[in-house]
Design a protein around this motif. Structure first.
Motif, short mmCIF file in Angstrom:
data_model
loop_
_atom_site.label_atom_id
_atom_site.label_comp_id
_atom_site.label_asym_id
_atom_site.label_seq_id
_atom_site.Cartn_x
_atom_site.Cartn_y
_atom_site.Cartn_z
N ASP A 573 0.92 -1.21 -0.03
CA ASP A 573 -0.06 0.27 0.01
C ASP A 573 0.74 1.75 0.52
N ARG A 574 0.95 2.02 -1.14
CA ARG A 574 1.50 3.06 -1.44
C ARG A 574 0.78 4.69 -0.92
N THR A 575 -0.37 4.11 -0.73
CA THR A 575 -1.34 5.04 -1.09
C THR A 575 -1.11 6.35 0.88
N ASN A 576 -1.67 7.28 0.89
CA ASN A 576 -2.11 7.92 1.95
C ASN A 576 -2.83 8.96 2.43
N ALA A 577 -2.59 9.81 3.33
CA ALA A 577 -3.95 11.31 2.88
C ALA A 577 -4.15 11.91 1.72
N ASP A 578 -3.13 12.10 1.14
CA ASP A 578 -2.90 13.07 0.18
C ASP A 578 -3.28 12.65 -1.09
N PHE A 579 -2.97 11.11 -0.57
CA PHE A 579 -2.96 10.80 -2.25
C PHE A 579 -3.70 9.46 -1.89
N PRO A 580 -5.14 9.51 -2.18
CA PRO A 580 -5.20 7.96 -1.36
C PRO A 580 -5.96 6.69 -2.40
N PHE A 581 -5.51 6.68 -3.75
CA PHE A 581 -6.39 5.90 -4.62
C PHE A 581 -5.44 5.06 -5.43
N THR A 582 -4.93 3.71 -5.31
CA THR A 582 -3.91 3.05 -6.05
C THR A 582 -4.31 3.39 -7.99
N LEU A 583 -3.37 3.68 -8.18
CA LEU A 583 -3.37 3.91 -9.58
C LEU A 583 -2.86 2.39 -10.96
N ASN A 584 -3.58 1.66 -11.66
CA ASN A 584 -3.28 0.27 -12.00
C ASN A 584 -2.75 1.15 -13.79
N THR A 585 -2.01 0.63 -14.59
CA THR A 585 -2.05 1.24 -15.80
C THR A 585 -2.07 -0.26 -16.79
N GLY A 586 -2.35 0.13 -17.82
CA GLY A 586 -2.49 -0.89 -18.96
C GLY A 586 -2.90 -0.26 -20.12
N ARG A 587 -3.00 -2.02 -20.60
CA ARG A 587 -3.72 -1.81 -22.24
C ARG A 587 -4.91 -1.39 -22.54
N ILE A 588 -5.75 -1.45 -23.66
CA ILE A 588 -7.30 -1.89 -24.02
C ILE A 588 -7.57 -2.93 -24.87
N ARG A 589 -7.79 -2.75 -25.58
CA ARG A 589 -8.18 -3.86 -26.85
C ARG A 589 -7.87 -3.06 -28.51
N ASP A 590 -8.14 -1.84 -28.34
CA ASP A 590 -8.10 -1.78 -29.98
C ASP A 590 -6.74 -0.50 -30.14
N GLN A 591 -5.99 -0.56 -29.03
CA GLN A 591 -4.78 0.67 -29.58
C GLN A 591 -3.59 -0.14 -29.28
N TRP A 592 -2.37 0.71 -29.21
CA TRP A 592 -1.39 -0.55 -29.37
C TRP A 592 -0.47 0.80 -28.89
N HIS A 593 0.62 0.62 -27.73
CA HIS A 593 1.47 1.41 -27.04
C HIS A 593 0.82 2.99 -27.20
N THR A 594 1.49 3.63 -27.82
CA THR A 594 1.24 5.18 -28.47
C THR A 594 0.93 5.49 -29.99
N MET A 595 -0.30 4.81 -30.18
CA MET A 595 -1.04 4.68 -31.11
C MET A 595 -0.26 5.44 -32.34
N THR A 596 1.10 5.10 -32.90
CA THR A 596 1.22 6.10 -33.99
C THR A 596 0.69 5.04 -35.21
N ARG A 597 0.73 3.96 -34.51
CA ARG A 597 -0.03 2.99 -35.93
C ARG A 597 -1.56 2.93 -35.56
N THR A 598 -2.06 2.37 -33.85
CA THR A 598 -3.57 2.27 -34.11
C THR A 598 -4.90 3.11 -34.13
N GLY A 599 -4.23 4.21 -34.32
CA GLY A 599 -4.32 5.77 -34.17
C GLY A 599 -4.97 5.94 -35.16
N LYS A 600 -3.89 5.62 -36.34
CA LYS A 600 -4.29 5.74 -37.35
C LYS A 600 -5.88 5.43 -38.14
#
Length: 885
Positions: A573-600
């Protein structure tokens, strides 16, 4: 006659075979290769849309120096001179390469050879550090080498498949479909998903363990302690083939049940059921991916999993073993050539003097890197503090993908000399380059890639090189020659590089190393062109075949035995009173990395068109966040503004946000700007799944939605998110201040000629405003504004870009923001492959289609890649529940 070319998909580590067809008019179409053993003809939504991503819009077509076009000789001379001068003045560790799992193996090999064998530094790292390095470290600790023991077939043969830290349905959809088909054929197969979120993958799970972030080490420690006192323990395997069991068991046994429950956050009944399934099922495969790797305890997570398979001897046999699911198309190939800063080529160890000597003798190089280089996060810290003064970035976008991304951008911007090789002229990273080098893209490249099951496949070109774009290996070879190493970089074709790579793998090997493709070392260019997918190892004199490792021991530590690793559970648990939520980052189904291809691709953007954050309904209520409202996510590192997606799929106290969006597609949505640069102490992999953040509503004076036939100029707005759409573009907006003249604003953003007057209305009391611009019967652009998030039938509005508006009533319907009678709104896109919307699926349910298969027959939804089948099932359930009320 149309020409067919067999090649390999450039997205995830599944490594699907693709058949690309170019017709007489030059149009490209793609389909899955039914003969490729990775996918047997299946493709996911991204692979199916590959032909939509190969246009030249935005392509970098010529070398540039300081923003001005140059020739190759001038650009390469400058790169070689600046790197050579920097090395002469400050030493070899003052320069660095940051490369990518998007490179082909031949590119990767030359980058590693140039940096480690001729420059003499190991300051070459890769974006694979962000996804697979904890697996590498765990494998090396346990096995003595970075060896993936099993094959994809094992996932289908298993009686129990454990998916931990993997949203397989969205991140590796073709493997998910293979697993789903296996379960349909053998209903007694059991699937356990371990993930804080209820993802689409959970729809085929018999048990979902909604574990606390970073609770995996404790869970698998508990499993090891349970197995050690059960009939599943394989004492013979442990005694014959391993060392260190006593220490690993003692550490696991010291974790009492209360601590286990607290660290995992799981009910005791679920833990007991998971332990029972693992104990009583012989054929077990444990698949793990970024939820395991992207952690400050990622290496320990990997070893905790490996401990359980070693303790039961469930490794290397059909249907048994740990399985690391690779993130990128050639992360495995990069590992084979030593692409990471702490590795040498051909799975040799940079810390081993005999390996260093062997590689140096093979390369006949003047030097060899004597110590590990800087791993990715530390590399950019060194750029920031001036230790690294010349940097070459290839096929990746670290300003978007690295943690503490704003600091990374500042570091690159301040670096004295930055070279970027890419296919696009404008990326968040490329804007800071002193030299831009145009690279080949998918369909133009020629080389090999390795997938998650150690299978090497060809990427073949079927398009000509656009402009002056050149292969990455060619760029590296040219710079190597110009730095004075002509003989070592005298390559004219990728086949020559691959042959050298294969020869190094066999050099003084004699079975002492796992990676050996010596059978391919004497391959000619013609044989390379015809190369069929094959799995390594394939030593000289051997025939291609399916290979598994370690069923009978044979590990790569000096004594031939595996190592149990005593691990300990981390603070989760890295949360505290100022930052009480835990962020989880990841991918979605139809996009890839930074969208240089799929964004087209318009259809890939149709499913989810803007950055978002999943939040639990009760958390949303307490924070004052409304569904579809905007939220600001903040950490000590930075901020992001995204759309709120309120859903019970997300556990309380947690936030999920995708990592794809960047400054080319949204105003402030680079989520890695929020991620702290905390890394695993062994692998150096960032902890992107456990970030303490604050989440609050983002209030705006006006919210907007727009469609445009041309790509809009980047607007002056507090929030904007841009996406390709059928017939043009779509744009989400929010403004902190009122714009005095919205007509003038539209003219500037959508390039509307002065002579075209808008059709629309404004309501001062409600704040609603609608403007539409028509050129004859063609819609040029439409803007919808309100004081709350705009309620517009978005997919229907987008479809109006391709419609004929000769009827005035159709124009007024557009201004109203909803279709008229007899013009149904398809609703939000569910099936990207066939552009089928939620309203169409719901209508089919009301018409009697009560199964996913029936929906597929009626609408085609879910019948191609299958990635949307889980979502279709949920729509059916919601419709039936609503009808029953």
């Amino acid at each position: 006659m149309a020409a067919e070319v067999k090649t390999t998909c450039p997205y995830c580590g599944v490594g699907c075979g693709v058949i690309a067809t170019v017709d007489e008019a030059g149009a490209v179409s793609v389909k899955g290769d039914p003969e490729h053993p990775s996918n047997f003809g299946r493709l996911c939504s991204k692979g199916s849309a590959l032909a939509e991503t190969i246009d030249l819009d935005g392509r970098l077509l010529y070398p540039e120096i300081a923003g001005a076009r140059s020739g190759w000789d001038e650009a390469l001379d400058l790169v070689a001179r600046r790197f050579s001068e920097t090395i002469a003045e400050h030493g070899p560790d003052s320069v660095a390469f940051y490369v990518s799992g998007q490179l082909l193996t031949e590119d990767y090999y030359l980058a590693n050879k140039l940096m480690k064998g001729f420059i003499g530094s190991a300051n070459i790292d890769t974006n694979s550090r962000l996804c697979m390095s904890s697996s590498v470290a765990g494998h090396r600790r346990a096995f003595g080498a970075d060896t993936v023991p099993g094959t994809y077939e094992d996932i289908e043969l298993a009686d129990l498949v454990v998916l931990t830290g993997s949203n397989l349905a969205w991140c590796h959809p073709v493997i998910y479909q293979r697993l789903a088909a296996a379960k349909a054929a053998r209903p007694n197969m059991r699937i356990v998903v371990i993930d804080p979120r209820r993802t689409m993958t959970c729809d085929i799970a018999d048990l979902h363990l909604a574990i606390r972030p970073d609770g995996d080490v404790a869970l698998f420690m508990g499993l090891l302690a349970h197995l050690a006192t059960s009939p599943a323990i394989d004492q013979n395997y442990i005694a014959s083939h391993t060392e260190g069991f006593a220490g690993a068991f003692a550490a696991a046994a010291a974790l009492d049940i209360n601590d286990l429950l607290e660290r995992t956050g799981l009910p005791a009944m679920q833990i007991r059921e998971f332990f029972r399934l693992f104990e009583t099922t012989s054929k077990v495969v444990t698949c793990y991916s970024q939820g395991v790797n992207q952690s400050s305890s990622g290496t320990d997570k990997v070893n905790a999993i490996l401990n359980c398979h070693l303790a039961t001897g469930r490794i290397g046999r059909p249907g048994m073993g740990p399985f690391s699911l690779t993130g990128q198309p050639n992360a495995m190939g990069g590992r084979e050539v030593g692409g990471l800063a702490n590795m040498l080529a051909a799975h040799m160890a940079i810390e081993n003097p005999e390996d260093r000597d062997r590689v140096q003798r093979f390369w006949e190089s003047p030097v060899i890197a004597a110590k590990p280089g800087l791993k990715a996060v530390d590399m950019f810290r060194a750029v920031a503090d001036g230790r690294i003064k010349a940097l070459w970035i290839m096929a990746t976008n670290p300003v978007v993908s690295l943690p503490d991304a704003d600091s990374v951008e500042r570091a690159i911007a301040a670096c004295p000399f930055v070279v970027v090789s890419d296919i696009l002229r404008e990326t968040d990273t490329a804007r800071h380059a002193h030299v831009l080098l145009p690279s080949l893209g998918w369909g133009e490249k020629n080389g090999t890639v390795s997938n998650s099951e150690r299978r090497i496949s060809r990427q073949r070109p079927f398009l000509g090189a656009p402009g002056d774009a050149k292969a990455d290996w060619w760029q590296l070879a040219e710079v190597g020659r110009r730095m004075g190493f002509a003989a070592a970089f005298d390559f004219d074709a990728p086949a020559e590089i691959f042959a050298e790579h294969a020869a190094l793998s066999a050099f003084e090997n004699n079975g002492s190393r796992d990676f050996d493709i010596g059978a391919r070392a004497s391959m000619t260019g013609g044989a390379y062109d015809e190369l069929s997918p094959f799995q390594w190892p394939q030593a000289a004199g051997s025939a291609p075949g399916v290979t598994r490792f370690f069923a009978d021991g044979g590990f790569y530590h000096a004594d031939g035995k595996a190592r149990f690793v005593a691990v300990k559970p981390p603070l989760t648990d890295r949360t505290n009173a100022d930052f009480p939520f835990t962020l989880n980052t990841g991918r979605i189904r139809d996009q890839w990395h930074t969208m240089t291809r799929t964004g087209k691709s318009a259809r890939l953007s149709a499913h989810i068109a803007e950055p978002f954050a999943e939040i639990h309904p009760r958390d949303a209520i307490e924070a004052g966040i409304s569904s579809a409202g905007l939220v600001e996510i903040e950490s000590p590192q930075g901020k992001a503004i995204v759309r709120a997606l309120v859903t019970e799929r997300q556990a309380r106290g947690g936030i999920f946000a995708p990592m794809h969006w960047n400054d080319q597609f949204a105003a402030k949505a680079r989520i890695d700007a929020v991620v702290a640069p905390i890394t695993d102490p062994i692998s150096g992999q960032p902890a992107s799944k456990n970030v303490a953040v604050a989440v609050r509503p983002f209030r705006a004076a006006h919210y907007g939605f727009a469609v445009s036939a041309v790509k809009p100029a980047i607007p002056e707005a507090a929030y904007w998110a841009l996406a390709k759409a059928d017939g043009g573009w779509r744009l989400e907006l929010a403004f902190n201040e009122t714009v005095e003249d919205w007509t003038a604003w539209c003219r500037a953003v959508f390039a509307i000629p002065d002579e075209i007057e808008p059709l629309g209305y404004a309501d001062r009391q409600t704040g609603d405003l609608r403007l539409a611009f028509f050129d004859g019967e063609i819609l040029l652009a439409a803007l919808f504004l309100a004081r709350e998030p705009v309620a517009v039938a978005r997919n229907w509005a987008i479809s109006q870009l391709s419609a004929v508006h000769g009827d005035l009533r159709k124009r007024f319907a557009l201004v109203a923001g909803r279709p008229g009678a007899g013009r149904p709104d398809p609703g939000a896109t569910v099936c990207s492959c066939f552009s089928v919307g939620v309203n169409q699926i719901a209508a089919a349910v009301r018409g009697g289609c009560l199964s996913v298969e029936a929906i597929g027959k009626e609408t085609s939804a879910g019948t191609n890649c299958g990635s949307c089948r889980s979502e279709i099932g949920r729509i059916i359930d919601r419709c039936l529940a609503a009808a029953a009320e």
